[in-house]
Scaffold this active site. Structure first.
Site, PDB file in Angstrom:
ATOM      1  N   HIS A   1       0.402   5.661  -4.654  1.00 19.33           N
ATOM      2  CA  HIS A   1      -0.960   6.101  -4.329  1.00 19.33           C
ATOM      3  C   HIS A   1      -1.401   5.358  -3.069  1.00 19.33           C
ATOM      4  O   HIS A   1      -0.620   4.578  -2.482  1.00 19.33           O
ATOM      5  CB  HIS A   1      -1.902   5.837  -5.509  1.00 19.33           C
ATOM      6  CG  HIS A   1      -1.813   4.444  -6.057  1.00 19.33           C
ATOM      7  ND1 HIS A   1      -2.166   3.324  -5.325  1.00 19.33           N
ATOM      8  CD2 HIS A   1      -1.364   3.972  -7.254  1.00 19.33           C
ATOM      9  CE1 HIS A   1      -1.977   2.230  -6.044  1.00 19.33           C
ATOM     10  NE2 HIS A   1      -1.467   2.588  -7.221  1.00 19.33           N
TER      11      HIS A   1
ATOM     12  N   GLY B   1      -3.087   2.846  -2.576  1.00 20.15           N
ATOM     13  CA  GLY B   1      -2.929   1.382  -2.623  1.00 20.15           C
ATOM     14  C   GLY B   1      -1.536   0.985  -2.153  1.00 20.15           C
ATOM     15  O   GLY B   1      -1.374   0.045  -1.356  1.00 20.15           O
ATOM     16  N   HIS B   2      -0.504   1.709  -2.637  1.00 15.19           N
ATOM     17  CA  HIS B   2       0.857   1.411  -2.168  1.00 15.19           C
ATOM     18  C   HIS B   2       0.977   1.687  -0.666  1.00 15.19           C
ATOM     19  O   HIS B   2       1.666   0.972   0.066  1.00 15.19           O
ATOM     20  CB  HIS B   2       1.884   2.290  -2.889  1.00 15.19           C
ATOM     21  CG  HIS B   2       2.006   2.039  -4.351  1.00 15.19           C
ATOM     22  ND1 HIS B   2       1.559   2.925  -5.307  1.00 15.19           N
ATOM     23  CD2 HIS B   2       2.544   0.999  -5.032  1.00 15.19           C
ATOM     24  CE1 HIS B   2       1.813   2.440  -6.510  1.00 15.19           C
ATOM     25  NE2 HIS B   2       2.404   1.276  -6.372  1.00 15.19           N
TER      26      HIS B   2
ATOM     27  N   GLU C   1      -2.373  -7.612  -3.819  1.00 16.88           N
ATOM     28  CA  GLU C   1      -3.113  -8.728  -4.431  1.00 16.88           C
ATOM     29  C   GLU C   1      -3.750  -8.324  -5.751  1.00 16.88           C
ATOM     30  O   GLU C   1      -4.257  -9.177  -6.471  1.00 16.88           O
ATOM     31  CB  GLU C   1      -4.186  -9.245  -3.452  1.00 16.88           C
ATOM     32  CG  GLU C   1      -3.586  -9.989  -2.282  1.00 16.88           C
ATOM     33  CD  GLU C   1      -4.624 -10.588  -1.353  1.00 16.88           C
ATOM     34  OE1 GLU C   1      -5.835 -10.329  -1.542  1.00 16.88           O
ATOM     35  OE2 GLU C   1      -4.212 -11.285  -0.406  1.00 16.88           O
TER      36      GLU C   1
ATOM     37  N   MET D   1       7.135   0.552  -8.369  1.00 18.34           N
ATOM     38  CA  MET D   1       7.687   1.297  -9.507  1.00 18.34           C
ATOM     39  C   MET D   1       7.352   2.786  -9.349  1.00 18.34           C
ATOM     40  O   MET D   1       7.359   3.540 -10.316  1.00 18.34           O
ATOM     41  CB  MET D   1       7.141   0.747 -10.825  1.00 18.34           C
ATOM     42  CG  MET D   1       7.551  -0.716 -11.020  1.00 18.34           C
ATOM     43  SD  MET D   1       7.617  -1.229 -12.740  1.00 18.34           S
ATOM     44  CE  MET D   1       5.942  -0.972 -13.231  1.00 18.34           C
TER      45      MET D   1
ATOM     46  N   SER E   1      -4.621   2.031  -9.193  1.00 19.32           N
ATOM     47  CA  SER E   1      -3.485   1.636 -10.033  1.00 19.32           C
ATOM     48  C   SER E   1      -2.784   2.903 -10.513  1.00 19.32           C
ATOM     49  O   SER E   1      -3.449   3.914 -10.780  1.00 19.32           O
ATOM     50  CB  SER E   1      -3.987   0.855 -11.254  1.00 19.32           C
ATOM     51  OG  SER E   1      -3.005   0.835 -12.270  1.00 19.32           O
TER      52      SER E   1
HETATM   53  O1  PAF Z   1       4.161  -4.439  -9.005  1.00 16.95           O
HETATM   54  C1  PAF Z   1       5.096  -3.675  -9.317  1.00 16.95           C
HETATM   55  O2  PAF Z   1       5.039  -2.464  -9.094  1.00 16.95           O
HETATM   56  C2  PAF Z   1       6.317  -4.259 -10.018  1.00 16.95           C
HETATM   57  O3  PAF Z   1       5.990  -5.282 -10.875  1.00 16.95           O
HETATM   58  C3  PAF Z   1       7.415  -4.691  -9.016  1.00 16.95           C
HETATM   59  C4  PAF Z   1       6.945  -5.834  -8.137  1.00 16.95           C
HETATM   60  C5  PAF Z   1       7.833  -3.520  -8.146  1.00 16.95           C
HETATM   61  C6  PAF Z   1       8.655  -5.177  -9.790  1.00 16.95           C
HETATM   62  O4  PAF Z   1       9.152  -4.174 -10.601  1.00 16.95           O
END
Ligand code: PAF
Length: 300
Positions: free
Chosen positions: A46, A48-49, A160, A42, A197
């Site tokens: 950061h 983590g992504h 996770e 979304m 987060s």
């Molecule tokens: O974890 C997230 O960022 C969201 O729930 C996702 C998996 C992208 C779905 O909108």
């Protein structure tokens, strides 16, 4: 001119705004023999992504990241409008980590007028976060099903940290025969243990100090379980006490079977502890694996 070159770009990364553009780009990649991996997000990216993206890059030659704040998964009193939106910065990070395409559709492109079909997950989605956020996992499952159908990736990578979300998506993907392999990547943490987060930016400095009680409490529970404490109720009470003492308002703490998410009363095999707690108005979630002394000695 290739389809890839005809797309607009941000920070040098091609951006698809519509499902058609996304499909044209992925078709070009496949025609060139490249495997595709996919990281749904979304945005407000950061480190983590980026750990998910790095994993995705190891698994395939072409990485697609979606950036879409999915309105379907927010309740009426939740933070949809306030959710951070930072696409230019997201694109910079994507460039630095070798992302091949950002898919950043509008809500109208994902849910055009007349849209009325949803994915209804089962019992896995009813408990824990599902009980606190009615409709949340229906929204997640619906958007992830659509995204998986659009990207048709070889591999899709999820964090996770959202343990329940990962189980709901893995179940949905098996139930609906998606061809994409669903992979979970361990949570990245701040030096004091707080899980990364996108919502951490909302914490005041006092709330941020208190929030470290979450990983502290989870670590303490792991230590106690390894040392032989197997009573789930006692472990839960200790976690609730520690987080509450630090100023948190606990939404739930559960000790559960890692896949079915059904509560366990005692730790005699692998178990996952799940927590959601508010610091101020920010809801944080986290989880950890508990391994009992008994299961360690028999190699579970
Ligand atoms: O974890 C997230 O960022 C969201 O729930 C996702 C998996 C992208 C779905 O909108």
């Amino acid at each position: 001119m290739s389809a890839e070159l005809s797309l607009p770009s941000l920070a040098g990364v091609p951006i698809a705004r519509s499902p058609d553009d996304l499909r044209t780009w992925t078709a070009t990649q496949r025609a060139s023999g490249r495997r595709i991996s996919f990281v749904p997000t979304m945005g407000a990216l950061h480190a983590g992504h980026m750990a998910l993206v790095d994993h995705a890059r190891e698994r395939a030659e072409a990485v697609v990241v979606s950036v879409f704040v999915n309105p379907l998964q927010f309740g009426p009193r939740e933070d949809l409008d306030a959710y951070p939106r930072t696409l230019p910065a997201d694109a910079e990070l994507c460039r630095a980590h070798g992302v091949g395409l950002i898919f950043a559709p509008t809500a109208a492109a994902m849910y055009p007028g007349g849209f009325e079909t949803h994915v209804e997950p089962g019992a896995l989605a009813e408990r824990w976060c599902g009980a606190s956020r009615p409709g949340h996992f229906r929204g997640v499952a619906t958007v992830v099903a659509k995204l998986l159908n659009l990207v048709m990736a070889d591999v899709a990578v999820f964090g996770e940290k959202d343990w329940q979300q990962l189980q709901v998506i893995a179940r949905m993907s098996r139930d609906l025969n998606h061809p994409t392999e669903i992979v979970g990547v361990p949570t990245l943490r701040e030096p004091d243990g707080l899980a990364l987060s996108s919502r951490n930016v909302f914490l005041t400095s006092e709330e941020r100090r208190g929030a470290r009680s979450i990983p502290d409490a989870l670590r303490e529970a792991q230590d106690k379980a390894s040392a032989g404490e197997c009573d789930a109720a006692r472990l839960i009470a200790a976690i609730v006490g520690r987080v509450s003492d630090a100023g948190g308002r606990v939404d739930f703490v559960g000790i559960v079977d890692p896949e079915t998410l059904v509560s366990c009363s005692s730790i005699d095999g692998p178990a996952q502890v799940l927590i959601a707690a508010y610091f101020g108005s920010t809801r944080l979630i986290d989880n950890a694996r508990l391994t009992s002394a008994q299961s360690r000695s028999v190699g579970v």
